[in-house]
Design an enzyme around this catalytic site. Sequence first.
Site, short mmCIF file in Angstrom:
data_model
loop_
_atom_site.label_atom_id
_atom_site.label_comp_id
_atom_site.label_asym_id
_atom_site.label_seq_id
_atom_site.Cartn_x
_atom_site.Cartn_y
_atom_site.Cartn_z
CE LYS A 33 -11.72 -27.03 -9.88
NZ LYS A 33 -12.57 -27.45 -11.03
CB THR A 34 -11.47 -24.32 -15.53
OG1 THR A 34 -11.79 -24.75 -14.26
CG2 THR A 34 -12.41 -23.46 -16.77
CG ASP A 220 -12.71 -30.37 -13.17
OD1 ASP A 220 -11.99 -29.94 -12.06
OD2 ASP A 220 -12.98 -28.98 -13.23
CD GLU A 221 -14.18 -30.02 -8.30
OE1 GLU A 221 -13.91 -30.27 -8.21
OE2 GLU A 221 -14.90 -28.59 -8.97
CD GLN A 251 -11.47 -26.75 -3.64
OE1 GLN A 251 -12.66 -26.42 -3.36
NE2 GLN A 251 -10.69 -27.04 -3.95
NE ARG A 602 -15.64 -21.96 -2.35
CZ ARG A 602 -14.49 -22.38 -3.34
NH1 ARG A 602 -15.17 -22.91 -4.88
NH2 ARG A 602 -13.58 -23.69 -3.01
#
Length: 734
Positions: A33-34, A220-221, A251, A602
């Site tokens: 996504k970044t 973002d997020e 998430q 993770r």
Amino acid sequence: MNKILDNLNDKQKEAVLATEGPVLVLAGAGSGKTTVLVNRIAYIISEKHIKPWNILAITFTNKAANEMKERCERILGDAVNDMWVGTFHSVCVKILRSCIDLLGYRRDFVIYDTADTRTLMKECLRELNIDEKSFPPRNVLSIISNAKNDLMDAATFENAYRNDYRMSIISKIYYRYQTKLRKNNAVDFDDIILNTVKILSENPEVLLRYSDRFRYILVDEYQDTNNSQYLLINLLARGHHNLCVVGDDDQSIYKFRGANINNILNFEDDFPETKRITLDQNYRSTQNILNAANHVISHNRGRMGKNLWTAHEDGNKIFVYTGTNEYEEARFIVREVKAYFDEHGKFSDCAVLYRTNAQSRVIEEMMMRDGIPYKVLSGLRFYDRKEIKDIIAYLRVLYNPNDDVSLARIINEPKRKIGNATLDRAREIALRDDISLYEVVSHADKYPEFKTAIGKLIDFSNLIESIKKLVDVVPLSVLLERVLNDTGYMPTLIAENTTESKTRVENLGEFMSVVAEFEKNEETEGTLGEFLEGITLVSDADGYDENEDAVVLMTIHSAKGLEFPVVFLTGLEEGLFPGMRSMETEEDIEEERRLCYVAITRAKKKLYVTKTLSRTLHGKTLPAVPSRFFDEIPVEYTEDKTTVKPKFARELRDMGIYSLSAPKKERYTKPAVNPLMGDFPDFKEGDAVEHRKFGRGTVLKATPCGGNDCILEIDFEEVGFKRLMAAFAKIKKI
């Protein structure tokens, strides 16, 4: 344009090119996504010829913001300096610096951190004669924080809870707390966003200035936004409607901070013309890890739905381990970490994740015993150390003398014979005359109440005034040296010449390095205000140093946004993960499951999932039941690493814990009838009993269990409280 779109998959390209109107990018863990955000910004600037200052990109951590800036700079060069890229708080502070005077504050306001707000809250309770035991400061601050996140100021809060006795008292505390913040020209973290929304909502000309400026907004997020952040974004996007939010409903794990998962779930209702793009190709983990994550999260009903996949190989299966107790669990983790280090030569590849901080103690003990370097991410932050907070308090008073909390901290640090009684008198005068503490101290000769302390207070005031003249005149590093030396703080530590004082001197030396780094930053003007603002907005995750070769221990919440080749997910037991408080509603269980999903994703190469048969927490040893999340990982994706030794089997039987030798599919089962003992005597409160290992004791409580057993709570004369299963523990009545 080819350079921008190179190496993007089809869905990523679609997200980069869909620049106009509202866009929802549903980005799974590790889906790049970044990369999408950075390339989208580059495309807007280079191909659509939009000015950098017309773009606003918002993240949740400084680490994420800095990464985005650095990656944009590689493509765009210096143009990135004209963009607004930052956290919600840093962006709002930037807006407030230009217009907070509309709310009656001065623009040189300071930001109070958690410790500062707790100190201020205690003052409020003391002034209102409210008992801290009945209204714990941390609890009251949490309620006020939630109110601010829901855009409730003190007046709105009072109206909402007029008929609730306890909350009506908290509304009075809320009023006093806000009054003192304003008097100190200070804001807390929640005020930063609340005040920005208030200004934008009540001042059309200010809203027009910013909504017109930001032609393209990227968030973002987005699943972690609370109600005030949601309204802020909607206000700023009102001008052009070019709003791109990136997030993952699977998430969303910050409900306790006020995050509202409905912000992302209902985005398409808020903006009917939304284009939704799903990024489900994962670039981080092996397929077996993703299979485990997909199966666990599939049990949630309130989700948009996606299935992560990867072009990587299947990789190792998920290693599962069941220990006798938390010490066996920790020993297993240590053995596996050492084996990994022997093969790969890196400790920092390994992370140990747990649901609660209390779980780290035993793991730390085992790491220390075996000489394994480790760091606890959520441990004491550098900026929370006493000597650092003391010097920051000096700098805050120099920047804003009305900061009563900081002044009270340093007025007798180092010792100046200005005691608590004198400070309390100064507080009473400040409250009575409605002036700042500094004003009282600097005019101490006008108040006969101080008697012999007048000279000491005036001397302190003169010291502050002499250094204050240097603010924004000399470099910040020079100002810091003057503070350390002129106040006597550093000479006092050096004179102490103890191990503790030497450590503090070293920490202050590191703080000087922080200032030196700040002065090198070309994006800042090097002012004291900028420096104080920057260090106040630092989070735990921002302090994570990937280059330090040590195993990382952290809560799962702290691990959000990070990734590791090897992850140990510990304590998969009912009541621990999911936590006992999270088992009351389906909504809470689903958030806990999302937290498990975050933990699993993770891991890049290896994932270990551990649980125990019994665990001691908060002084009580209890049997442990496998977490439902543990059982939601299909057996075909796991490899059991459990090994049972005879001595542990005997210990289990003595403690009333069940056998580990059941088939993997059954996981952890209890026989219908105890094969060793048959019937057992009836027990009741007050019975005297004897156990072959724990000795004599008295039954405090007996609870029937499953028809063939009984849970006994026993106070043993030698070992204290134990909770045992009667049929297995061989308890005798005496």
